[in-house]
Design an enzyme around this catalytic site. Structure first.
Site, short mmCIF file in Angstrom:
data_model
loop_
_atom_site.label_atom_id
_atom_site.label_comp_id
_atom_site.label_asym_id
_atom_site.label_seq_id
_atom_site.Cartn_x
_atom_site.Cartn_y
_atom_site.Cartn_z
N PRO A 163 0.92 -1.06 0.02
CG PRO A 163 -1.03 -1.54 1.45
CD PRO A 163 0.18 -1.96 1.08
CD GLU A 164 2.16 3.32 -4.58
OE1 GLU A 164 2.31 4.42 -5.02
OE2 GLU A 164 2.25 2.41 -5.49
#
Length: 311
Positions: A11-12
């Site tokens: 996840p960013e």
């Protein structure tokens, strides 16, 4: 030069911000009563969680790049960090890795598979961390170690000034994709949003940041922020296992224009989206809208993809 980059599938910033906002609504103000751990190979010091978390209130949930920080009240039921005779502030650092998920659940509800950390709250719920591949991280950090942990990170891309962005990009001799992934330059950007922003700005990922014109960097600064804000509004991108704090997938993957679209038509000019390896990562781009610099090698299309693209 060594660049501090993370795995592209984890996840960013938008996904972590989505989870942090969900937790902010549901667990801030709650007190941790007890800690129950399963597999602990992804936890810095499991004993520290068991010692220092019980009795502490969750005062805030913050995102810092791709990390979440659960800020804790001073003190605890079985021990506390003490500085100059007073309990010091601390935080639980949470990194979701590729498959990590953290969300509150009723304490009486059976735990799902791969649940490795359960924090019993004072409202009969448990904050549960699940991670099938255990590439995430949990760490209890008091004030000093926390400050040291965060010292190497750059500016938040939603907060960095235009002047700071342009100056940093022009003083580092690195490809622009490598810079965007470099967490000491900007914290929180990963493969997805780097490719999407470069496509919007019409910049090839292998171009040198120092060689870009000021107008190109100004546009990149603007579109990067716009894309991140839109992705946050849509709950992030669900590419692998990402779910928000309420167990819901994101929607921004429906708006991807470059990332993962090798062999498909460019939305802007109808050329075929191609892929190259830049900064050790697969980088998706339009060869017409984003002309490659000299010497950049574009990967050949897979046979099935090439056949479909030719139709």
């Amino acid at each position: 030069m060594c660049y501090f980059v993370y795995d592209p599938l984890m996840p960013e910033l938008p996904e972590v911000e989505t989870v942090a906002r969900g937790l902010r609504r549901t667990i801030v103000g709650r007190r941790i009563l007890s800690v129950r751990l399963g597999k602990t190979d992804f936890i810095d010091d499991p004993a520290a969680l068991e010692l220092h978390l019980p009795g502490r209130q969750i005062e805030a949930v913050e995102r810092y790049g791709k990390f979440m920080l659960l800020r804790l009240s001073p003190g605890g039921s079985r021990g506390s960090d003490v500085t100059n005779g007073q309990a010091a502030p601390a935080a639980l650092l949470v990194h979701l890795g590729m498959t990590g998920q953290i969300a509150p659940s009723p304490a009486a509800q059976p735990c799902e598979k791969h649940t490795h950390a359960c924090f019993l709250l004072d409202d009969d719920r448990e904050l549960r961390y699940r991670d099938a591949r255990r590439f995430g991280r949990l760490a209890y950090l008091s004030a000093g170690p926390l400050a040291e942990e965060l010292r190497s990170f750059g500016a938040d891309p939603l907060e960095v000034s235009l002047e700071g962005f342009v100056k940093q990009a022009r003083t580092r001799r690195a490809r622009i994709k490598a810079l965007l992934l470099d967490q000491s330059f900007l914290r929180g950007v990963g493969n997805i949003y780097a490719d999407e922003s470069l496509w919007r700005a019409k910049i090839h990922p292998a171009r040198l940041g120092a060689a870009l014109k000021k107008e190109q960097l100004k546009k990149l600064h603007r579109v990067l922020r716009e894309i991140l804000e839109k992705a946050i509004a849509l709950g992030g991108s669900s590419i692998s296992d990402f779910l928000d704090a309420e167990g819901q997938p994101g929607e921004y993957q429906r708006h991807h224009r470059a990332y993962g679209r090798e062999g498909q038509r460019c939305y802007r000019c109808a050329a075929i989206i191609r892929r190259a390896i830049v900064a050790g990562r697969s980088s998706y781009f339009c060869p017409k809208c984003q002309p490659a610099p000299r010497g950049c090698f574009t990967l050949p299309l897979p046979r099935k993809t090439a056949k479909k693209a030719a139709q």
